[in-house]
Design an enzyme around this catalytic site. Structure first.
Site, short mmCIF file in Angstrom:
data_model
loop_
_atom_site.label_atom_id
_atom_site.label_comp_id
_atom_site.label_asym_id
_atom_site.label_seq_id
_atom_site.Cartn_x
_atom_site.Cartn_y
_atom_site.Cartn_z
N LYS A 226 0.81 -1.23 0.00
CA LYS A 226 0.00 0.00 0.00
C LYS A 226 0.84 1.27 0.00
CE LYS A 226 -4.37 -1.93 1.46
NZ LYS A 226 -5.30 -2.24 2.54
N ARG A 261 -3.54 -10.17 5.04
CA ARG A 261 -4.05 -10.16 3.67
C ARG A 261 -2.96 -9.61 2.75
NH1 ARG A 261 -6.43 -6.71 0.10
NH2 ARG A 261 -8.10 -7.56 -1.18
N1 HH2 Z 1 -7.53 -3.79 1.22
C1 HH2 Z 1 -7.93 -3.77 -0.06
C2 HH2 Z 1 -9.09 -4.49 -0.45
N2 HH2 Z 1 -9.79 -5.22 0.44
N3 HH2 Z 1 -10.09 -6.00 2.64
C3 HH2 Z 1 -9.71 -6.03 3.93
N4 HH2 Z 1 -10.40 -6.73 4.84
N5 HH2 Z 1 -8.60 -5.33 4.38
C4 HH2 Z 1 -7.84 -4.57 3.53
O1 HH2 Z 1 -6.86 -3.94 3.99
C5 HH2 Z 1 -8.23 -4.52 2.16
C6 HH2 Z 1 -9.38 -5.27 1.74
C7 HH2 Z 1 -7.18 -2.99 -1.07
O2 HH2 Z 1 -6.12 -3.74 -1.62
P1 HH2 Z 1 -6.20 -4.50 -3.03
O3 HH2 Z 1 -7.28 -5.53 -3.03
O4 HH2 Z 1 -4.85 -4.99 -3.35
O5 HH2 Z 1 -6.50 -3.36 -4.08
P2 HH2 Z 1 -7.80 -2.88 -4.86
O6 HH2 Z 1 -8.82 -2.46 -3.84
O7 HH2 Z 1 -7.31 -1.75 -5.71
O8 HH2 Z 1 -8.30 -4.06 -5.66
#
Ligand code: HH2
Length: 287
Positions: A226, A261
């Protein structure tokens, strides 16, 4: 915190034995770090199986990016992306599959396709049907803190005491979920790293993970690749933030976090297991 178990429709995740690695599978064109990599069902399934082989204990499948500034995506498009991936993975791997969505119709389709955990970044605020669905399906629910919505969350987020406010929010959401019929034993809390937080807010939350342990549920932390890591280390490309992610994962596990995660499963499996060995030397040296 002995005896924590999440029941994922018959698949039991023992949460307090060792840190659990949740592998991220974004079936999206626009996720901030891996957007477009796994849009094709076959590529997504292959990546999911690769993460399991690398030591993932569960997989989190999402069809919508929640990166700062993003708009919400209609349910039918989310379902079109995730359902075939979940359906295939459910038949090819034993690990529990989580659906990353705020919409009950997406969650319902995902559960039908083989998911057995709901990861809701709105903590059951995005859709009034989500809590009844989770209660009826009997699946674990991740309740995450977010200030505002992805579209506006990074526009000047403010707190008086970020640690206390995030904790109070999660306690209130736990009470809400329990009142809707989701048992406490199926809840997981998450401070929502990067969701309506400045760099300082994110660092304070990671410094104070212990404050969430007394909520009496497993704690999930999602620091992977992040922007806060990019800011501290001056690393522009998310895929170059693996070592910074490993440091955050190690600190989180040392503080007692239960589920991490992450995108980089192989590396974070090692970082988490090493930190857990330092936290519990007697477990690590048991033959
Ligand atoms: N972060 C993201 C998405 N879902 N869910 C939980 N529980 N906790 C988190 O920190 C979290 C999450 C964002 O990361 P990512 O899925 O890599 O990116 P994007 O939202 O751009 O798909």
């Amino acid at each position: 915190m002995a005896g924590f178990e999440l029941n994922c429709r018959g698949k039991v995740l023992a949460v307090d034995e060792r840190p659990l690695i949740m592998g991220i599978l974004n079936v999206t064109p626009d996720s901030f770090s891996d957007g477009g990599d796994y849009l094709d069902t076959a590529a997504a399934v292959a990546r999911g199986l690769e993460m399991v082989a690398q030591g993932a204990d569960l997989l989190d499948v999402g069809g919508e990016s929640t990166r700062p500034g993003s708009e919400s995506l209609p349910a039918d498009e989310q379902i079109r992306r995730v359902a075939p991936v979940l359906w295939t993975l459910a038949r090819e791997t034993q690990v529990p599959l989580s659906i990353d969505t705020t919409l009950s119709s997406v969650a319902e389709a995902a559960l039908d396709a083989g998911a057995s955990i709901i990861n809701d970044v709105s903590a059951l605020r995005g859709d009034s049907e989500m809590a009844p669905l989770a209660a009826q399906a009997g699946v674990p629910v991740v309740l995450m803190h977010m200030l505002g919505t992805p579209r506006i969350m990074q526009k000047n987020p403010e707190y008086e005491d970020v640690v206390a406010e995030v904790r109070a929010f999660l306690a209130e959401r736990m009470a809400f979920a329990e009142a809707a019929g989701v048992p406490r034993s199926q809840l997981v809390v998450d401070p929502g790293i990067g969701f309506g937080k400045t760099l300082e807010h994110n660092l304070l939350l990671l410094q104070n993970i212990e404050s969430l342990l007394s909520l009496g549920t497993p704690v999930l932390i999602g620091p992977s690749r992040k922007a806060f890591i990019g800011k501290v280390l001056d690393v522009a490309q998310p895929k170059d933030r693996v070592i910074g992610t490993a440091a955050a994962v190690a600190v989180a596990v040392r503080a007692g976090a239960h589920i991490l995660r992450v995108h980089d499963v192989q590396e974070m499996r090692q970082a988490a297991d090493m930190a857990a060995a330092i936290r519990f030397p007697s477990r690590a040296t048991r033959s």
